[in-house]
Design a protein around this motif. Structure first.
Motif, mmCIF file in Angstrom:
data_model
loop_
_atom_site.group_PDB
_atom_site.id
_atom_site.type_symbol
_atom_site.label_atom_id
_atom_site.label_comp_id
_atom_site.label_asym_id
_atom_site.label_seq_id
_atom_site.Cartn_x
_atom_site.Cartn_y
_atom_site.Cartn_z
ATOM 1 N N LEU A 200 0.823 -1.205 0.000
ATOM 2 C CA LEU A 200 0.000 0.000 0.000
ATOM 3 C C LEU A 200 0.860 1.260 0.000
ATOM 4 O O LEU A 200 0.545 2.238 -0.707
ATOM 5 C CB LEU A 200 -0.939 -0.010 1.211
ATOM 6 C CG LEU A 200 -1.989 -1.129 1.222
ATOM 7 C CD1 LEU A 200 -2.782 -1.113 2.524
ATOM 8 C CD2 LEU A 200 -2.933 -0.994 0.037
ATOM 9 N N SER A 201 1.934 1.250 0.780
ATOM 10 C CA SER A 201 2.818 2.409 0.815
ATOM 11 C C SER A 201 3.486 2.631 -0.531
ATOM 12 O O SER A 201 3.598 3.770 -1.006
ATOM 13 C CB SER A 201 3.879 2.221 1.913
ATOM 14 O OG SER A 201 3.272 2.085 3.182
ATOM 15 N N VAL A 202 3.929 1.552 -1.167
ATOM 16 C CA VAL A 202 4.576 1.671 -2.481
ATOM 17 C C VAL A 202 3.574 2.181 -3.514
ATOM 18 O O VAL A 202 3.917 3.013 -4.372
ATOM 19 C CB VAL A 202 5.176 0.320 -2.903
ATOM 20 C CG1 VAL A 202 5.646 0.364 -4.354
ATOM 21 C CG2 VAL A 202 6.330 -0.050 -1.991
ATOM 22 N N LEU A 203 2.316 1.725 -3.426
ATOM 23 C CA LEU A 203 1.305 2.245 -4.344
ATOM 24 C C LEU A 203 1.089 3.744 -4.136
ATOM 25 O O LEU A 203 0.990 4.514 -5.110
ATOM 26 C CB LEU A 203 -0.013 1.499 -4.139
ATOM 27 C CG LEU A 203 -1.188 2.018 -4.982
ATOM 28 C CD1 LEU A 203 -0.937 1.767 -6.469
ATOM 29 C CD2 LEU A 203 -2.496 1.358 -4.541
ATOM 30 N N GLY A 204 1.008 4.178 -2.876
ATOM 31 C CA GLY A 204 0.835 5.595 -2.617
ATOM 32 C C GLY A 204 2.001 6.423 -3.126
ATOM 33 O O GLY A 204 1.797 7.488 -3.734
ATOM 34 N N ILE A 205 3.234 5.937 -2.890
ATOM 35 C CA ILE A 205 4.410 6.660 -3.372
ATOM 36 C C ILE A 205 4.413 6.713 -4.890
ATOM 37 O O ILE A 205 4.691 7.769 -5.500
ATOM 38 C CB ILE A 205 5.698 5.992 -2.832
ATOM 39 C CG1 ILE A 205 5.767 6.140 -1.315
ATOM 40 C CG2 ILE A 205 6.932 6.586 -3.500
ATOM 41 C CD1 ILE A 205 6.893 5.359 -0.672
#
Length: 409
Positions: free
Chosen positions: A73-78
Motif C-alpha cells: 500500500l505504501s509503495v502504491l501511494g508513493i
C-alpha cells in the motif's frame, strides 16, 4: 507441463528481494529508455521533453518498487504521488506507467479486494489523465480502453491472490496431514511397544516365578528327598524350555519381512491357548499352591487371539498368587456361555497352615514374592480384554482375591 515446472524451480529459488530488485531495475531502465528515445508514433503526442527531473522521478518510483512485497500500500501511494508529479510537470508516462501498474498488481495480489478496488481506481484515474493527452481517438474509446487495460491487470492480480491462497491452504493441509501421519506412526509404535512389553511381562513373570519356587524347593530337599528335588528340577527344565520357546516366538514376530525364510525354519510351538491350561495349573500346584480347574458349559473352539487372552489372564493371575499369596489355594473355572466365555480365578489368600501342610518350606514358596512387582500385571490383563471387546474385573474377596474375565464369542 513438467518442463515448465522444472524451469520454474530456479526462479523459485531466487530470494524475493533479489527478484524484486531485478524487476524494479528492468522496469526503470525500460521507462527511462522509452522516455529518452520515444517511439515515432508517440512523438506527435509527446509532452515536455525528458530531463533530469523526469529521470529522478522514474528512478524514485523504481526504488520504491523494490519494497513492494513488504509495503504494497505504501509503495502504491508513493508511486501514485510520483506519477501525479510526473504528469503535473507535463511529462507523458509512456512505459513509466508500468511501474504504477506493477504497484497496483502487487496490492491486488497481496491484499483483499477492497484494497485492490481502491488501487485500481487510483491507477485508472492517473492513466486516464495521461491517455487523454497521449492516445488518439474518441473520448469514449479512451475511457473504455483505459478501463480494459486496468481491468486486465486487476483480474490477473486477483487470480494471483487466489492462487497464492490456494497454495497456502494446500500447504497447511499437507502439514496437517503430515502431523496426523506422524501422530499415527507414533501411536502405532507406542501401542506396539505396549503390546511387546505386555507379552514379555506375562511370559517372563510367570516362568521366572515358577522357576524361583521350584529352585527353592530343590535346594531345600536336595539331601533329604532326592525324588522331590528331581521333580522340581524337571519342572525347572520344562518351564525354562517353555519360556524360551515363547520368547523365541515373540522375537520372531519382530523380525523384518525379509526374515520370513528364517522364521519358517523355526520349530517353535504356536501361541498357547485353552488346551494348555491344565498343564499350567498343574505346574502351579506342584509349586506349593493347591489348584483346581473346572470347565462348565458346552465347549467350543475359539479364535487363537481369544484363547491366548484367556491363557495369559490365567497365567498372570496364578503368577500373582505365587508372588503375593504364598500358601493359598486357587480355583480356576472356565464357563462357556451362549455369547461369551468367562474365566474366574479365585484364591483364598495366604495361610501359614496350608504352607506347612504342603510339606514345602515357606522360604521356598515365598522365593517368588521377594519383589513386589511393577503393578502392570492387572493393567496388561485389562488391556487384553479391551482389545477383544471383553471386560476384566479384579478385587479382594474376604481374605483372598478374585479375577474374572469375560470375552464375547
Amino acid at each position: 507441463m513438467l518442463r515448465m515446472h522444472d524451469a520454474a524451480k530456479p526462479l523459485a529459488s531466487i530470494p524475493p528481494l533479489v527478484l524484486d530488485l531485478a524487476i524494479a531495475a528492468g522496469v526503470t531502465w525500460l521507462a527511462v529508455a522509452a522516455a529518452v528515445r520515444p517511439h515515432a508514433s508517440l512523438v506527435a503526442h509527446a509532452g515536455r521533453h525528458i530531463d533530469a527531473l523526469a529521470v529522478i522521478l522514474i528512478v524514485a518510483m523504481g526504488v520504491a518498487l523494490v519494497l513492494r512485497r513488504r509495503f504494497p500500500l505504501s509503495v502504491l501511494g508513493i508511486s501514485a504521488v510520483l506519477v501525479a508529479g510526473y504528469e503535473a510537470y507535463g511529462y507523458r508516462l509512456g512505459l513509466a506507467q508500468a511501474g504504477l501498474l506493477l504497484a497496483m498488481f502487487t496490492v491486488g495480489a497481496l491484499r483483499g479486494r477492497p484494497w485492490a478496488a481502491l488501487a485500481a481506481g487510483v491507477t485508472y484515474a492517473e492513466l486516464l489523465f495521461d491517455h487523454l493527452y497521449s492516445w488518439s481517438g474518441s473520448g469514449t474509446w479512451i475511457y473504455i480502453g483505459t478501463a480494459m487495460w486496468v481491468g486486465a491487470v486487476a483480474i490477473i492480480a486477483d487470480g494471483a491472490r487466489r492462487l497464492a491462497d490456494s497454495r497456502a491452504l494446500m500447504t497447511a493441509y499437507k502439514e496437517q496431514e503430515q502431523r496426523k501421519h506422524r501422530d499415527r506412526e507414533q501411536r502405532a509404535v507406542l501401542l506396539e511397544r505396549i503390546r511387546i512389553a505386555r507379552e514379555l511381562h506375562d511370559v517372563t513373570a510367570h516362568h521366572l516365578s515358577v522357576i524361583a519356587v521350584q529352585a527353592g524347593v530343590a535346594r531345600f530337599v536336595l539331601d533329604k528327598e532326592p525324588d522331590t528335588a528331581d521333580q522340581a528340577l524337571r519342572a525347572i527344565s520344562e518351564v525354562g524350555s517353555e519360556g524360551l520357546a515363547e520368547l523365541r516366538r515373540l522375537i520372531s514376530l519382530l523380525r523384518p519381512d525379509d526374515d520370513e525364510g528364517a522364521r519358517a525354519q523355526t520349530s517353535d510351538p504356536p501361541a498357547p491357548g485353552i488346551a494348555q491350561l491344565p498343564v499350567l495349573i498343574e505346574r502351579v500346584g506342584l509349586s506349593g499352591t493347591p489348584s483346581r480347574y473346572t470347565v462348565a458349559g458346552r465347549q467350543r473352539s475359539l479364535p487363537a487371539g481369544k484363547q491366548l487372552c484367556v491363557y495369559r489372564v490365567v497365567q498372570e493371575s496364578l503368577t500373582n498368587v505365587l508372588k503375593h499369596a504364598p500358601g493359598s489355594s486357587v480355583e480356576v473355572r472356565l464357563e462357556y456361555d451362549v455369547d461369551s466365555v468367562r474365566v474366574t480365578i479365585n484364591d483364598t489368600g495366604t495361610h501359614p497352615v496350608s504352607i506347612r501342610r504342603a510339606g514345602i518350606p515357606a522360604a521356598a514358596i515365598t522365593q517368588a514374592a521377594r519383589h513386589s512387582g511393577s503393578g502392570v500385571g492387572l493393567t496388561g490383563m485389562r488391556e487384553r480384554a479391551e482389545l477383544l471387546g471383553g471386560t476384566l474385573t479384579a478385587g479382594a474377596t474376604g481374605g483372598g482375591f478374585r479375577v474374572e474375565l469375560r470375552v464375547p464369542v
